[in-house]
Design a protein around this motif. Structure first.
Motif: not given
Length: 345
Positions: A292-293, A296, A299-300
């Motif tokens: 899931k992460v 994310e 991108a972070k």
């Protein structure tokens, strides 16, 4: 000397653990948030879970999920205290403490290869092709019949096969596209002979250290880079001090939720079953969390200013033969071949 150091570590861990029991948590050893416990019922068992992972890491988040499941399913009979960031002990000291029950549960990862060389097979480069292959292995007979029984020889029960993740390289020198780009780079790796051998084969200058020490070592220039899964790169705040992120997927590292055998054997059968089932379910959660992460976090990392590149995986794979041969010098070659075959099925 190693045995002497281990004895000293065990003694220190025992003192800390008993101090916690008698005096409650101190600022230095404050467990993670205990909210969610059934306050209407006083628990008959309080479990201390030690981890070197930080908030945001798959192991930490898995530990918190495990806590939630155990406390809910036991209806408040079992309370779980999570001590992250190596507050109670580093991996090897925690493993030693399991022999006496001074620490109840912990989450070692690569460190298990120092206890039994068979766990070194998970350092084989490119062993698992994707997350689906990992999940299949975690629920398969190779794990339950070959690996779980190994823990008992060392005073532990292996309760769960958890996520640590596919590893990538960060550094402050240059993008890593092919093995030659690692030449001369001082890179931190965990305590693993095979991981050291792998990065030497790639041309780097690898050294080992505990995860909790990596941020400071990178900040001070002791290391130029390190290699870890996304969730650990985030948990370790490495994006703050590393310029380049190279996507290599060179190794998948599991973590293991292990219990002190001498402590676990004293629990009621129904309590043991709750912990066992929660360990498996929390392990599945860690893999879901990692998937899931991942997008994310990538991108972070880019937003934080990291330069990201995708490495030439085939070029790295061409260098892995000698590493596997080295592993077969210390482990039954047939066992290594069986693990490789199972992981590829």
């Amino acid at each position: 000397m190693m045995k002497k150091n281990r004895f000293i570590n065990l003694a220190l861990v025992s003192v800390i653990a008993f101090a916690l029991i008698g005096c409650g948590s101190t600022a230095a050893t404050k467990p993670a948030d205990t909210a969610g416990s059934d306050s209407a019922k006083k628990p008959s068992v309080t479990v201390k879970l030690s981890s070197t992972s930080s908030k945001g890491g798959a192991m930490y988040e898995g530990a918190m999920k495990f806590k939630e499941l155990v406390e809910e399913r036991s209806k408040g009979d079992i309370a779980v205290q999570v001590f992250p960031d190596g507050q109670l002990a580093k991996d090897l000291a925690a493993i030693d403490a399991h022999k006496t029950g001074a620490i109840h549960l912990s989450l070692p990862s690569t460190a298990m290869a120092q206890i039994d060389p068979k766990f070194g097979v998970f350092d084989i480069p490119f062993l698992f092709k994707d997350a689906a292959a990992v999940t299949k292995f975690a629920h398969g007979e190779m794990w339950t019949k070959e690996f779980q029984p190994l823990f008992e020889q060392y005073g532990m029960y292996g309760l769960g096969f958890w996520e640590n993740g596919f590893r990538h390289i960060t550094n402050n020198k240059r993008p890593i596209n092919v093995p030659e780009d690692l030449k001369g780079i001082k890179i931190r790796v965990p305590e693993s002979k095979l991981r050291v051998a792998m990065f030497k084969e790639f041309g780097a200058n690898p050294s080992t250290s505990d995860f909790s020490e990596v941020f400071t070592a990178l900040q001070q220039g002791v290391f130029d880079g390190q290699e870890n899964p996304f969730v650990q790169i985030e948990a370790g705040r490495f994006a703050e001090i590393q310029k380049y992120l190279s996507l290599t997927n060179h190794t998948y590292t599991p973590a293991y939720l292990v219990a002190s055998k001498v402590w676990f054997d004293k629990l009621k059968p129904e309590q043991q079953e709750i912990l066992k089932k929660a360990a498996v379910d929390a392990g599945d959660f860690t893999r879901e969390y990692g998937a899931k992460v991942e997008g994310e976090l990538l991108a972070k990392f880019k937003a934080a200013g990291m330069t990201v590149n995708t490495a030439d995986v085939a070029a790295f794979q061409d260098k892995t033969g000698p590493v596997i041969d080295l592993l077969k010098e210390s482990i039954d070659p047939a066992f290594v071949d069986k693990v490789v075959k199972t992981a590829k099925e």
